[in-house]
Design an enzyme around this catalytic site. Sequence first.
Site, PDB file in Angstrom:
ATOM      1  N   LYS A 119      -9.068   5.361  -2.024  1.00 29.28           N
ATOM      2  CA  LYS A 119      -7.740   4.853  -1.653  1.00 29.28           C
ATOM      3  C   LYS A 119      -6.887   4.605  -2.889  1.00 29.28           C
ATOM      4  O   LYS A 119      -5.706   4.985  -2.946  1.00 29.28           O
ATOM      5  CB  LYS A 119      -7.887   3.557  -0.847  1.00 29.28           C
ATOM      6  CG  LYS A 119      -6.550   2.911  -0.432  1.00 29.28           C
ATOM      7  CD  LYS A 119      -5.742   3.831   0.485  1.00 29.28           C
ATOM      8  CE  LYS A 119      -4.360   3.265   0.789  1.00 29.28           C
ATOM      9  NZ  LYS A 119      -4.372   2.092   1.627  1.00 29.28           N
ATOM     10  N   CYS A 174       2.948   0.446  -1.012  1.00 25.26           N
ATOM     11  CA  CYS A 174       1.669   0.922  -1.552  1.00 25.26           C
ATOM     12  C   CYS A 174       1.756   1.365  -3.007  1.00 25.26           C
ATOM     13  O   CYS A 174       0.986   0.897  -3.855  1.00 25.26           O
ATOM     14  CB  CYS A 174       1.137   2.074  -0.694  1.00 25.26           C
ATOM     15  SG  CYS A 174       0.653   1.576   0.970  1.00 25.26           S
TER      16      CYS A 174
END
Length: 273
Positions: A119, A174
Amino acid sequence: NEDNLPSLDSLNDVIHLIASRLRRGDQIMLRSTVPVGTTREVVIPLLEEMSALKAGEDFHVTFAPERTVEGRAMHELQRLPQIIGAYSPSCMRHSSEFWSSMTPSIVRTASLEASEIVKLANNTFRDLSFAFANEIALLADQYNVDAFEVIRAANDGYPRNPIPTPSPGVGGYCLTKDPLIFNSTPFAQREGIILGQAGRRVNENAMKYVVSVVERFAKRINKPISELSVLIVGLAFKGEPETTDLRGSASIEIAKILSRSVKSLSGWDAVIA
């Protein structure tokens, strides 16, 4: 947090809530970005201590990072491969059964930590690639060169390194934090790994560049910047796919800087009501 270091306060709150209701056979899947090692070193010990149950035996734990793009989350949820890192083989089996009912493919990694790194790697790489394009733009400006033309020429018929187009910084929830989490591990700090932080600095400078363009424009028309009225068109952190999300928006950060210098400042976005 304010020092650009990961804060696990919200995660700890959720762990306490879950632990109070945890039962044998339950399955816990972490989806949000966390520093490497968090699932094994923080989440599982707390759950075991508070529930008196054993991970891998009484309940199942996996890290399955959510990697969907905002604006197409439900579409991509059913089409993107799901990454799964598990605490034990039984945890992997239970998580795989769940995701196999929803997505076409599953990528099983060797450990919880491997999935946590996946991730961070995805988002840090994207932020760095945008930072590289923005650095080209900042360099091209010094030589009065069109950065878009440079990048088109570099990409034209050359398959090995497609370079993104420049942008006024990089926003969103993000990409503005995950590179910092990527560089927050003791290993990264010890070895001096700063790529994620360097990319963040370049993209922050790209926002400041927009302000410098306004200042140069004011100088060119021989008018003090304090007498300019500025309209910023586009406020959400991205427009493709369309979103109303203002978190980490480059436009908002640019507006904060400009508001201290110009006569008046307005913003408009076709999607945001």
